[in-house]
Write an enzyme that holds these catalytic residues in place. Structure first.
Site, mmCIF file in Angstrom:
data_model
loop_
_atom_site.group_PDB
_atom_site.id
_atom_site.type_symbol
_atom_site.label_atom_id
_atom_site.label_comp_id
_atom_site.label_asym_id
_atom_site.label_seq_id
_atom_site.Cartn_x
_atom_site.Cartn_y
_atom_site.Cartn_z
ATOM 1 N N ARG A 221 0.654 -1.171 0.080
ATOM 2 C CA ARG A 221 0.386 -0.257 -0.257
ATOM 3 C C ARG A 221 0.710 1.384 -0.045
ATOM 4 N NH1 ARG A 221 -3.184 -3.461 2.923
ATOM 5 N NH2 ARG A 221 -5.053 -3.764 1.822
ATOM 6 N N LYS B 62 3.838 11.014 -11.381
ATOM 7 C CA LYS B 62 2.618 10.013 -12.476
ATOM 8 C C LYS B 62 3.469 8.907 -12.880
ATOM 9 C CE LYS B 62 -0.021 13.047 -15.249
ATOM 10 N NZ LYS B 62 -0.779 12.548 -17.035
ATOM 11 N N GLU C 234 11.342 18.116 -25.070
ATOM 12 C CA GLU C 234 9.819 18.208 -24.199
ATOM 13 C C GLU C 234 11.140 20.158 -23.643
ATOM 14 O OE1 GLU C 234 7.832 16.858 -23.578
ATOM 15 O OE2 GLU C 234 7.551 14.686 -24.219
ATOM 16 N N LYS D 122 8.068 23.106 -14.865
ATOM 17 C CA LYS D 122 6.999 21.721 -14.196
ATOM 18 C C LYS D 122 6.752 21.725 -12.996
ATOM 19 C CE LYS D 122 5.597 17.071 -15.692
ATOM 20 N NZ LYS D 122 6.426 15.734 -15.740
ATOM 21 N N GLU E 97 -4.351 16.830 -12.395
ATOM 22 C CA GLU E 97 -4.496 17.523 -13.810
ATOM 23 C C GLU E 97 -6.208 17.693 -13.519
ATOM 24 O OE1 GLU E 97 -3.992 14.593 -17.327
ATOM 25 O OE2 GLU E 97 -1.942 15.515 -16.949
ATOM 26 N N ARG F 66 -2.500 21.292 -15.269
ATOM 27 C CA ARG F 66 -1.354 20.690 -16.062
ATOM 28 C C ARG F 66 -1.424 20.322 -17.911
ATOM 29 N NH1 ARG F 66 1.150 15.849 -11.596
ATOM 30 N NH2 ARG F 66 2.805 14.999 -14.145
ATOM 31 N N ASN G 259 0.629 19.610 -22.421
ATOM 32 C CA ASN G 259 0.154 18.220 -23.227
ATOM 33 C C ASN G 259 0.713 18.820 -24.824
ATOM 34 O OD1 ASN G 259 -0.086 15.516 -22.397
ATOM 35 N ND2 ASN G 259 -1.819 16.522 -22.286
ATOM 36 N N HIS H 190 1.334 17.042 -28.301
ATOM 37 C CA HIS H 190 1.307 15.850 -27.554
ATOM 38 C C HIS H 190 0.024 15.107 -28.761
ATOM 39 C CE1 HIS H 190 4.701 16.441 -25.629
ATOM 40 N NE2 HIS H 190 5.084 15.322 -24.651
ATOM 41 N N HIS I 37 0.643 11.691 -29.546
ATOM 42 C CA HIS I 37 0.148 10.214 -29.619
ATOM 43 C C HIS I 37 0.449 9.996 -31.060
ATOM 44 C CE1 HIS I 37 -0.216 12.061 -25.152
ATOM 45 N NE2 HIS I 37 1.328 11.807 -25.000
ATOM 46 N N HIS J 5 9.980 9.751 -29.091
ATOM 47 C CA HIS J 5 8.496 9.967 -28.599
ATOM 48 C C HIS J 5 8.732 11.471 -29.037
ATOM 49 C CE1 HIS J 5 5.186 11.524 -25.702
ATOM 50 N NE2 HIS J 5 6.351 13.026 -24.723
HETATM 51 N N1 LIG Z 1 5.558 9.678 -15.724
HETATM 52 C C1 LIG Z 1 5.014 11.014 -16.278
HETATM 53 O O1 LIG Z 1 4.958 11.820 -16.259
HETATM 54 C C2 LIG Z 1 5.619 10.743 -17.540
HETATM 55 C C3 LIG Z 1 6.776 11.915 -18.836
HETATM 56 C C4 LIG Z 1 6.919 11.487 -19.808
HETATM 57 C C5 LIG Z 1 7.021 10.601 -20.205
HETATM 58 N N2 LIG Z 1 6.845 9.723 -19.546
HETATM 59 C C6 LIG Z 1 7.630 8.413 -20.020
HETATM 60 O O2 LIG Z 1 8.800 7.505 -20.152
HETATM 61 C C7 LIG Z 1 8.882 6.754 -20.755
HETATM 62 C C8 LIG Z 1 9.966 6.761 -21.790
HETATM 63 O O3 LIG Z 1 11.378 7.890 -21.255
HETATM 64 P P1 LIG Z 1 12.901 7.674 -21.037
HETATM 65 O O4 LIG Z 1 12.399 8.885 -22.864
HETATM 66 O O5 LIG Z 1 13.724 7.892 -20.286
HETATM 67 O O6 LIG Z 1 13.270 5.676 -22.304
HETATM 68 P P2 LIG Z 1 13.795 5.194 -21.697
HETATM 69 O O7 LIG Z 1 13.630 5.005 -20.482
HETATM 70 O O8 LIG Z 1 13.401 3.672 -22.020
HETATM 71 O O9 LIG Z 1 15.133 5.550 -21.897
HETATM 72 C C9 LIG Z 1 15.240 5.659 -23.680
HETATM 73 C C10 LIG Z 1 16.795 4.873 -23.615
HETATM 74 O O10 LIG Z 1 18.124 4.847 -22.658
HETATM 75 C C11 LIG Z 1 18.481 3.902 -21.852
HETATM 76 N N3 LIG Z 1 19.588 4.592 -21.335
HETATM 77 C C12 LIG Z 1 18.816 5.343 -19.489
HETATM 78 N N4 LIG Z 1 19.809 5.933 -19.473
HETATM 79 C C13 LIG Z 1 20.529 5.890 -20.006
HETATM 80 C C14 LIG Z 1 22.141 5.909 -19.689
HETATM 81 N N5 LIG Z 1 22.631 6.947 -18.766
HETATM 82 N N6 LIG Z 1 22.846 5.416 -20.710
HETATM 83 C C15 LIG Z 1 22.765 5.190 -21.775
HETATM 84 N N7 LIG Z 1 21.576 4.540 -21.737
HETATM 85 C C16 LIG Z 1 20.727 5.356 -20.945
HETATM 86 C C17 LIG Z 1 17.171 2.814 -22.019
HETATM 87 O O11 LIG Z 1 17.956 1.806 -21.545
HETATM 88 C C18 LIG Z 1 16.585 2.703 -22.886
HETATM 89 O O12 LIG Z 1 17.479 2.286 -24.175
HETATM 90 C C19 LIG Z 1 7.867 6.079 -21.675
HETATM 91 O O13 LIG Z 1 6.814 5.214 -20.970
HETATM 92 C C20 LIG Z 1 7.040 7.462 -20.948
HETATM 93 O O14 LIG Z 1 5.373 7.252 -21.631
HETATM 94 C C21 LIG Z 1 6.665 9.588 -18.140
HETATM 95 ZN ZN LIG Z 2 5.764 14.469 -23.438
#
Ligand SMILES: NC(=O)c1ccc[n+]([C@@H]2O[C@H](COP(=O)([O-])OP(=O)(O)OC[C@H]3O[C@@H](n4cnc5c(N)ncnc54)[C@H](O)[C@@H]3O)[C@@H](O)[C@H]2O)c1
Ligand SMILES: [Zn+2]
Length: 363
Positions: free
Chosen positions: A125, A147, A189, A231, A241, A246, A250, A253, A257, A270
């Site tokens: 929990r 999130k 971003e 942010k 949200e 918030r 987007n 986006h 998307h 992305h």
């Molecule tokens: N929670 C939120 O508010 C929010 C906001 C935006 C995106 N997201 C989510 O975030 C995700 C995308 O995140 P991301 O772009 O970081 O992708 P990711 O976590 O897949 O990382 C991208 C790639 O980089 C590699 N990597 C990470 N750090 C590294 C480093 N320092 N050196 C070498 N390689 C490294 C990872 O292994 C992966 O292959 C999506 O699932 C998206 O939905 C969430």
């Molecule tokens: Zn985004």
């Protein structure tokens, strides 16, 4: 909390926390934990690309500080944000006797942050957790705001929670190992923050493009700090949200998307989809007579100088239209868009005819 020259407070009352930004931070995680969220046991969650050297440095620092430390290394990639991996992680937590006194540390990109945060929100929990983001995208976006979640087949981020971390620790040196394409995707971003709420920041990005490209450490700290401040401000005003504030995050986006969905999440990162999406939104704003062409041109120029894609990929228009309508922001057939009114300000515009949005793709 650690003595860090750069820090941003996320003002959420009892759920508030600090984002510490600097270099050589991973080595000091043990000390940080001691002052922000004391624990005897830590579960460090990471992926196979981040384990060496970053997650190992974190684990060693925790051990040196006297915490019993378990390291869980997961496969990299979006498919890790699944119910199977969440269950795997719940089981691992159980097998290493994780309790309410334990601390989860997410060391990785947004995938690890979202998944480990979701497990922290749900196991027993709710456990405290620390975000240690290692991609630019996660440092400026996903690690801040609480999130957390996983994907369902065909429905991204469909299951999740709002679960704020106890702190965010950003070590810009982790970006040294990040592939160039991932780095650039994070920059989209960063540009977004300038467009939606800070013209001065946008101008700063225009001035420092070369340093940004070279990952100049001082500039990196600056852009990450400013992005986190912006942010954090929005999150503090609209944590869950609800008020619509918030939603301005987007910007670009709805288009992004749709591009991601229609390309099966394989072709575009992305951030790349967001770069193109912002330009589409801006062109849509032009169509609707809300802005002058120059507002779009400045964004296009900055994104191109940062080596981000700026042209719309040749995609099936019918599928894009379906994707707009499926977007969770669609209501009664019409779609809501976040549209710029100038550089530094956007507005939520309701009731946009999707056909008009499609036409903006060809402008
Ligand atoms: N929670 C939120 O508010 C929010 C906001 C935006 C995106 N997201 C989510 O975030 C995700 C995308 O995140 P991301 O772009 O970081 O992708 P990711 O976590 O897949 O990382 C991208 C790639 O980089 C590699 N990597 C990470 N750090 C590294 C480093 N320092 N050196 C070498 N390689 C490294 C990872 O292994 C992966 O292959 C999506 O699932 C998206 O939905 C969430
Ligand atoms: Zn985004």
């Amino acid at each position: 909390m650690i003595d860090s020259p750069h820090s941003v407070h996320v003002d959420l009352g009892p759920r508030g926390y600090r984002i510490a930004i600097g270099t050589a931070m991973l080595e000091r995680v043990g000390a940080l934990v001691d002052s922000c969220c004391p624990a005897q046991h830590a579960v460090v969650v990471t992926d196979e690309n981040v384990e060496q050297p970053h997650a190992m440095t974190v684990a060693e620092s925790l051990q040196t500080a006297g915490l019993q430390t378990d390291l869980v290394v997961l496969p990299s990639g979006e498919s890790t944000k699944s119910i199977e991996m969440a269950e795997n992680l719940w089981q691992r937590c159980l097998s290493v006797e994780t309790s309410r006194q334990s601390l989860i540390l997410a060391v990785g990109g947004g995938v690890i942050g979202d998944l480990a945060g979701f497990v922290a929100a749900t196991y027993a929990r709710g456990l405290r957790f620390l975000q240690i983001p290692t991609t630019l995208l996660s440092q400026v976006d996903s690690s801040v705001g609480g999130k957390v979640g996983i994907n369902l087949p065909g429905a991204k981020n469909m299951v999740g929670a709002f679960w704020q971390p106890s702190g965010v620790l950003i070590d810009t040196a982790t970006l040294d190992t990040l592939p160039a394409r991932e780095y650039r995707a994070g920059l989209a971003e960063v540009v977004k923050y300038g467009v939606i709420m800070d013209e001065e920041f946008f101008e700063y990005l225009e001035r420092t493009t070369d340093d940004i490209q070279q990952r100049n450490p001082a500039i990196l700290i600056d852009i990450i700090e400013r992005s986190c401040q912006l942010k954090a401000k929005i999150v503090a005003e609209d944590e869950r949200e609800e008020s619509g504030q918030r939603a301005i995050l987007n910007y670009g986006h709805t288009f992004a998307h749709a591009f991601e969905a229609v390309t099966g999440y394989r072709e575009l990162l992305h951030g790349e989809a967001v770069a193109i999406g912002m330009l589409c939104a801006s062109r849509l704003a032009e169509r609707l007579g809300r802005i002058d062409r120059v507002v779009t041109e400045r964004q296009a120029e900055l994104l191109a100088r940062l080596d981000l894609p700026t042209s719309v990929p040749p995609l099936d228009r019918t599928k894009l239209l379906e994707a707009f309508r499926r977007d969770k922001k669609a209501e009664g057939g019409n779609v809501r868009f976040i549209l710029p009114s100038r550089i530094g300000e956007v507005e939520l515009v309701e009731g946009v005819d999707p056909a008009e949005a499609l036409a903006a793709l060809d402008d």
